[in-house]
Design a protein around this motif. Sequence first.
Motif, mmCIF file in Angstrom:
data_model
loop_
_atom_site.group_PDB
_atom_site.id
_atom_site.type_symbol
_atom_site.label_atom_id
_atom_site.label_comp_id
_atom_site.label_asym_id
_atom_site.label_seq_id
_atom_site.Cartn_x
_atom_site.Cartn_y
_atom_site.Cartn_z
ATOM 1 N N ASP A 78 -11.110 5.432 0.984
ATOM 2 C CA ASP A 78 -11.409 4.838 2.366
ATOM 3 C C ASP A 78 -10.383 4.087 2.808
ATOM 4 O O ASP A 78 -9.460 3.633 2.199
ATOM 5 C CB ASP A 78 -12.874 4.011 2.146
ATOM 6 C CG ASP A 78 -12.990 3.124 1.507
ATOM 7 O OD1 ASP A 78 -12.131 2.185 1.133
ATOM 8 O OD2 ASP A 78 -13.920 2.821 0.697
ATOM 9 N N GLU A 79 -10.446 3.438 4.010
ATOM 10 C CA GLU A 79 -9.374 2.552 4.735
ATOM 11 C C GLU A 79 -10.037 1.966 5.735
ATOM 12 O O GLU A 79 -11.017 2.453 6.359
ATOM 13 C CB GLU A 79 -8.197 3.581 5.151
ATOM 14 C CG GLU A 79 -7.280 2.576 5.967
ATOM 15 C CD GLU A 79 -6.296 3.646 6.318
ATOM 16 O OE1 GLU A 79 -5.279 3.068 7.168
ATOM 17 O OE2 GLU A 79 -5.944 4.600 6.362
ATOM 18 N N ILE A 92 -5.258 5.029 11.911
ATOM 19 C CA ILE A 92 -5.602 4.860 10.507
ATOM 20 C C ILE A 92 -4.452 5.798 9.837
ATOM 21 O O ILE A 92 -4.156 6.828 10.104
ATOM 22 C CB ILE A 92 -6.936 6.044 10.353
ATOM 23 C CG1 ILE A 92 -8.310 5.164 10.991
ATOM 24 C CG2 ILE A 92 -7.343 5.924 8.864
ATOM 25 C CD1 ILE A 92 -8.459 3.879 10.512
ATOM 26 N N SER A 95 -3.501 5.878 4.092
ATOM 27 C CA SER A 95 -3.166 5.127 2.727
ATOM 28 C C SER A 95 -4.316 5.096 1.573
ATOM 29 O O SER A 95 -3.938 5.318 0.484
ATOM 30 C CB SER A 95 -2.723 3.800 3.100
ATOM 31 O OG SER A 95 -3.917 3.035 3.693
ATOM 32 N N GLY A 96 -5.572 5.118 2.137
ATOM 33 C CA GLY A 96 -6.751 5.219 1.230
ATOM 34 C C GLY A 96 -7.093 6.415 0.835
ATOM 35 O O GLY A 96 -7.958 6.465 -0.009
#
Length: 161
Positions: A78-79, A92, A95-96
């Motif tokens: 998640d991010e 977004i 990166s997650g």
Amino acid sequence: MRGVARTTAFLVAAAFIPIIALAQTPAGFEFQITLSKQAAQRLASSGEGITVQASYYGEPKKGAEKHVDEMGQIYLGDERIDLPGKAATARINGSGFEQAAVKWLDGPAMVNVNIFSSRKAGPDNILSCDLIDGELQVVRKSRFAVHCALIEEGMQTELKP
């Protein structure tokens, strides 16, 4: 509900700006956040922000059951991003996203995005926003706006894209 006329005026953020870095990540995407007039005024007067939470997931393939979460899905990361309390482009960057877990999927990677007030000015969320939930690649290729209003306005939310 799709196709329902909105009677609340919305403040529209600036046009999409192509971001090469987003195109180079397997899970990056962007969308517009628009606000009702009342939501824009309340966020501005209170100093409240907007938080965007993107959660990546997918359905497990046979034999990957030991990797499922409490919802029976494969968690792909998640991010979370915090934005000022005004209409904006939410970016977004992906990166997650846990690329290594994709091998356990039966089908496409999915993304669910929730938008809410950052709770800087008070303990409760004050926003009701459209929802994003769907195939990650469809979300990445789509251009859409997510509309937010104050919960007390009773806005009907839509599923995007």
